[in-house]
Design a protein around this motif. Structure first.
Motif, PDB file in Angstrom:
ATOM      1  N   GLU A 219       0.731  -1.624   0.418  1.00  0.00           N
ATOM      2  CA  GLU A 219       0.310   0.012  -0.020  1.00  0.00           C
ATOM      3  C   GLU A 219       0.783   1.036   0.460  1.00  0.00           C
ATOM      4  N   LEU A 220       1.757   1.087   0.894  1.00  0.00           N
ATOM      5  CA  LEU A 220       2.885   2.518   1.147  1.00  0.00           C
ATOM      6  C   LEU A 220       3.806   2.882  -0.274  1.00  0.00           C
ATOM      7  N   VAL A 221       4.045   1.337  -0.495  1.00  0.00           N
ATOM      8  CA  VAL A 221       4.387   1.571  -2.451  1.00  0.00           C
ATOM      9  C   VAL A 221       3.810   1.693  -3.194  1.00  0.00           C
ATOM     10  N   ARG A 222       2.750   1.720  -3.848  1.00  0.00           N
ATOM     11  CA  ARG A 222       1.639   1.972  -4.394  1.00  0.00           C
ATOM     12  C   ARG A 222       1.187   3.740  -4.331  1.00  0.00           C
ATOM     13  N   GLU A 223       1.016   3.816  -2.924  1.00  0.00           N
ATOM     14  CA  GLU A 223       0.825   5.331  -2.395  1.00  0.00           C
ATOM     15  C   GLU A 223       1.834   6.133  -3.148  1.00  0.00           C
ATOM     16  N   ARG A 224       2.648   6.005  -2.907  1.00  0.00           N
ATOM     17  CA  ARG A 224       4.264   6.647  -3.144  1.00  0.00           C
ATOM     18  C   ARG A 224       4.500   6.174  -4.742  1.00  0.00           C
ATOM     19  N   ALA A 225       4.028   5.474  -5.402  1.00  0.00           N
ATOM     20  CA  ALA A 225       4.299   5.814  -7.041  1.00  0.00           C
ATOM     21  C   ALA A 225       3.453   6.864  -7.457  1.00  0.00           C
ATOM     22  N   THR A 226       2.265   7.330  -7.077  1.00  0.00           N
ATOM     23  CA  THR A 226       1.218   8.553  -7.296  1.00  0.00           C
ATOM     24  C   THR A 226       2.597   9.538  -8.122  1.00  0.00           C
ATOM     25  N   SER A 227       3.593  10.501  -6.641  1.00  0.00           N
ATOM     26  CA  SER A 227       3.970  11.161  -7.015  1.00  0.00           C
ATOM     27  C   SER A 227       5.474  10.589  -7.864  1.00  0.00           C
ATOM     28  N   HIS A 228       6.282   9.638  -7.219  1.00  0.00           N
ATOM     29  CA  HIS A 228       7.845   9.388  -7.726  1.00  0.00           C
ATOM     30  C   HIS A 228       6.930   7.526  -8.207  1.00  0.00           C
ATOM     31  N   PRO A 229       7.064   8.002  -9.531  1.00  0.00           N
ATOM     32  CA  PRO A 229       6.598   6.582  -9.962  1.00  0.00           C
ATOM     33  C   PRO A 229       8.383   6.084 -11.096  1.00  0.00           C
ATOM     34  N   HIS A 230       8.384   4.303 -10.830  1.00  0.00           N
ATOM     35  CA  HIS A 230       9.697   4.277 -11.227  1.00  0.00           C
ATOM     36  C   HIS A 230      10.485   4.496 -10.485  1.00  0.00           C
ATOM     37  N   GLN A 231      10.103   4.645  -8.708  1.00  0.00           N
ATOM     38  CA  GLN A 231      11.473   4.939  -7.369  1.00  0.00           C
ATOM     39  C   GLN A 231      11.502   3.434  -6.495  1.00  0.00           C
ATOM     40  N   LEU A 232      10.043   2.639  -6.894  1.00  0.00           N
ATOM     41  CA  LEU A 232      10.478   2.153  -6.331  1.00  0.00           C
ATOM     42  C   LEU A 232       9.485   0.239  -6.671  1.00  0.00           C
ATOM     43  N   PHE A 233      10.396  -1.227  -5.914  1.00  0.00           N
ATOM     44  CA  PHE A 233       9.622  -2.376  -7.059  1.00  0.00           C
ATOM     45  C   PHE A 233       9.884  -3.019  -5.651  1.00  0.00           C
ATOM     46  N   PHE A 234       8.287  -3.083  -6.043  1.00  0.00           N
ATOM     47  CA  PHE A 234       7.649  -3.551  -4.254  1.00  0.00           C
ATOM     48  C   PHE A 234       8.076  -5.657  -5.414  1.00  0.00           C
ATOM     49  N   PHE A 235       7.859  -7.234  -4.295  1.00  0.00           N
ATOM     50  CA  PHE A 235       7.734  -7.666  -5.044  1.00  0.00           C
ATOM     51  C   PHE A 235       7.510  -8.684  -4.158  1.00  0.00           C
ATOM     52  N   SER A 236       6.239  -9.583  -4.084  1.00  0.00           N
ATOM     53  CA  SER A 236       6.169 -10.305  -2.641  1.00  0.00           C
ATOM     54  C   SER A 236       5.787 -11.784  -2.878  1.00  0.00           C
ATOM     55  N   ILE A 237       6.270 -12.706  -2.375  1.00  0.00           N
ATOM     56  CA  ILE A 237       5.994 -14.007  -2.302  1.00  0.00           C
ATOM     57  C   ILE A 237       5.567 -14.640  -0.817  1.00  0.00           C
ATOM     58  N   HIS A 238       4.491 -14.859  -0.917  1.00  0.00           N
ATOM     59  CA  HIS A 238       3.792 -15.731   0.580  1.00  0.00           C
ATOM     60  C   HIS A 238       3.073 -16.637  -0.129  1.00  0.00           C
ATOM     61  N   LEU A 239       2.887 -17.431   1.239  1.00  0.00           N
ATOM     62  CA  LEU A 239       1.738 -18.171   1.378  1.00  0.00           C
ATOM     63  C   LEU A 239       0.365 -17.815   1.164  1.00  0.00           C
ATOM     64  N   PHE A 240      -0.276 -18.878   0.181  1.00  0.00           N
ATOM     65  CA  PHE A 240      -1.481 -17.848  -0.006  1.00  0.00           C
ATOM     66  C   PHE A 240      -2.201 -19.354  -0.390  1.00  0.00           C
ATOM     67  N   GLN A 241      -3.444 -20.513   1.022  1.00  0.00           N
ATOM     68  CA  GLN A 241      -3.848 -21.134   0.706  1.00  0.00           C
ATOM     69  C   GLN A 241      -5.274 -21.235   1.449  1.00  0.00           C
ATOM     70  N   PRO A 242      -6.196 -20.049   0.990  1.00  0.00           N
ATOM     71  CA  PRO A 242      -7.056 -19.756   1.751  1.00  0.00           C
ATOM     72  C   PRO A 242      -7.640 -21.095   2.172  1.00  0.00           C
ATOM     73  N   GLN A 243      -8.783 -21.130   3.238  1.00  0.00           N
ATOM     74  CA  GLN A 243      -9.458 -22.776   4.083  1.00  0.00           C
ATOM     75  C   GLN A 243     -10.543 -22.021   3.439  1.00  0.00           C
ATOM     76  N   HIS A 244     -11.430 -23.396   2.614  1.00  0.00           N
ATOM     77  CA  HIS A 244     -12.798 -23.415   1.996  1.00  0.00           C
ATOM     78  C   HIS A 244     -12.746 -23.326   0.945  1.00  0.00           C
TER      79      HIS A 244
END
Length: 88
Positions: A42-67
């Motif tokens: 969320e913070l990277v997206r916020e900053r990208a509105t005024s400073h595009p191309h300064q930050l790259f965010f990559f998240s790899i995580h476990l996502f295996q929802p119940q149900h």
């Protein structure tokens, strides 16, 4: 900002970008974790509105929802990050 009161990685990234622009013109934040880095994203997206191309965010995580019918499915807080989000 996720699990942190202060999002340390964003504080460090923005500090580097603003204090040392001649050395750090772009910063990559790589998040390898069980939990989705939704606060950082969320913070990277916020900053990208005024400073595009300064930050790259990559998240790899476990996502295996119940149900989902998957045996031993786990839901880790915050339960987000199920889809691929890309911004060009």
């Amino acid at each position: 900002c996720g699990f942190c009161i202060f999002n340390n990685v964003m504080v460090g990234a923005v500090h580097a970008l603003e204090r040392y622009p001649e050395v750090a013109s772009r910063v990559a934040i790589i998040d390898l974790d069980v939990h989705h880095g939704n606060g950082t994203e969320e913070l990277v997206r916020e900053r990208a509105t005024s400073h595009p191309h300064q930050l790259f965010f990559f998240s790899i995580h476990l996502f295996q929802p119940q149900h989902t019918g998957v045996p031993d499915a786990y839901e880790f807080y915050p339960g987000t990050g199920g889809g691929d989000l890309m911004r060009e």
